[in-house]
Design a protein around this motif. Sequence first.
Motif, PDB file in Angstrom:
ATOM      1  N   LEU A  87       0.829  -1.203   0.000  1.00  9.34           N
ATOM      2  CA  LEU A  87       0.000   0.000   0.000  1.00  9.34           C
ATOM      3  C   LEU A  87       0.867   1.259   0.000  1.00  9.34           C
ATOM      4  CD1 LEU A  87      -2.811  -0.946   2.567  1.00  9.34           C
ATOM      5  CD2 LEU A  87      -2.808  -1.232   0.075  1.00  9.34           C
ATOM      6  N   LYS A  88       1.888   1.255   0.834  1.00  9.35           N
ATOM      7  CA  LYS A  88       2.788   2.414   0.900  1.00  9.35           C
ATOM      8  C   LYS A  88       3.518   2.610  -0.429  1.00  9.35           C
ATOM      9  CE  LYS A  88       3.590   2.329   5.882  1.00  9.35           C
ATOM     10  NZ  LYS A  88       4.561   2.117   6.964  1.00  9.35           N
ATOM     11  N   ASP A  89       4.011   1.513  -1.001  1.00  6.70           N
ATOM     12  CA  ASP A  89       4.726   1.594  -2.278  1.00  6.70           C
ATOM     13  C   ASP A  89       3.830   2.123  -3.393  1.00  6.70           C
ATOM     14  OD1 ASP A  89       7.002   0.604  -1.081  1.00  6.70           O
ATOM     15  OD2 ASP A  89       6.760  -1.444  -1.877  1.00  6.70           O
ATOM     16  N   GLU A  90       2.536   1.826  -3.301  1.00  7.83           N
ATOM     17  CA  GLU A  90       1.576   2.262  -4.322  1.00  7.83           C
ATOM     18  C   GLU A  90       1.014   3.659  -4.053  1.00  7.83           C
ATOM     19  OE1 GLU A  90       0.424   1.024  -7.337  1.00  7.83           O
ATOM     20  OE2 GLU A  90       2.274  -0.089  -7.054  1.00  7.83           O
ATOM     21  N   GLY A  91       1.473   4.303  -2.982  1.00 11.14           N
ATOM     22  CA  GLY A  91       1.043   5.666  -2.703  1.00 11.14           C
ATOM     23  C   GLY A  91      -0.272   5.798  -1.967  1.00 11.14           C
ATOM     24  N   LEU A  92      -0.767   4.696  -1.435  1.00  8.64           N
ATOM     25  CA  LEU A  92      -1.983   4.790  -0.633  1.00  8.64           C
ATOM     26  C   LEU A  92      -1.630   5.436   0.704  1.00  8.64           C
ATOM     27  CD1 LEU A  92      -2.702   1.609  -2.169  1.00  8.64           C
ATOM     28  CD2 LEU A  92      -4.750   2.907  -1.629  1.00  8.64           C
ATOM     29  N   LYS A  93      -2.509   6.295   1.189  1.00  2.00           N
ATOM     30  CA  LYS A  93      -2.205   7.084   2.382  1.00  2.00           C
ATOM     31  C   LYS A  93      -2.744   6.493   3.675  1.00  2.00           C
ATOM     32  CE  LYS A  93      -1.961  11.299  -0.256  1.00  2.00           C
ATOM     33  NZ  LYS A  93      -2.648  12.523  -0.629  1.00  2.00           N
ATOM     34  N   LEU A  94      -3.795   5.667   3.581  1.00  2.97           N
ATOM     35  CA  LEU A  94      -4.347   5.046   4.779  1.00  2.97           C
ATOM     36  C   LEU A  94      -5.190   3.852   4.400  1.00  2.97           C
ATOM     37  CD1 LEU A  94      -7.614   5.828   5.201  1.00  2.97           C
ATOM     38  CD2 LEU A  94      -6.615   8.025   5.702  1.00  2.97           C
TER      39      LEU A  94
END
Length: 86
Positions: free
Chosen positions: A34-41
């Motif tokens: 999720l972090k690598d894909e730019g998701l924030k939460l």
Amino acid sequence: IVTSKRELARNISKEIDLFCYPNGNFNQDIIDILKDEGLKLAVTTHPGFIHESSDLYSLRRTLLHNDISDSVPMLECSISRRVPFF
């Protein structure tokens, strides 16, 4: 996750930066994706409230259904986690 996020963004012509774990299942590997894909939460299915110190990738929530939120006493019980006796 990656393919679904990109397809959804393409279909609605908007960036996707929030995620809800299917069935509430997640682990650190998923959080890293999720972090690598730019998701924030991301929200879990774990009951509870969000606090300033809450981890943005394992946010708890209070589930509300029509049968609960249509009644003020039932809504109060759901939020306070009390068992109704009426």
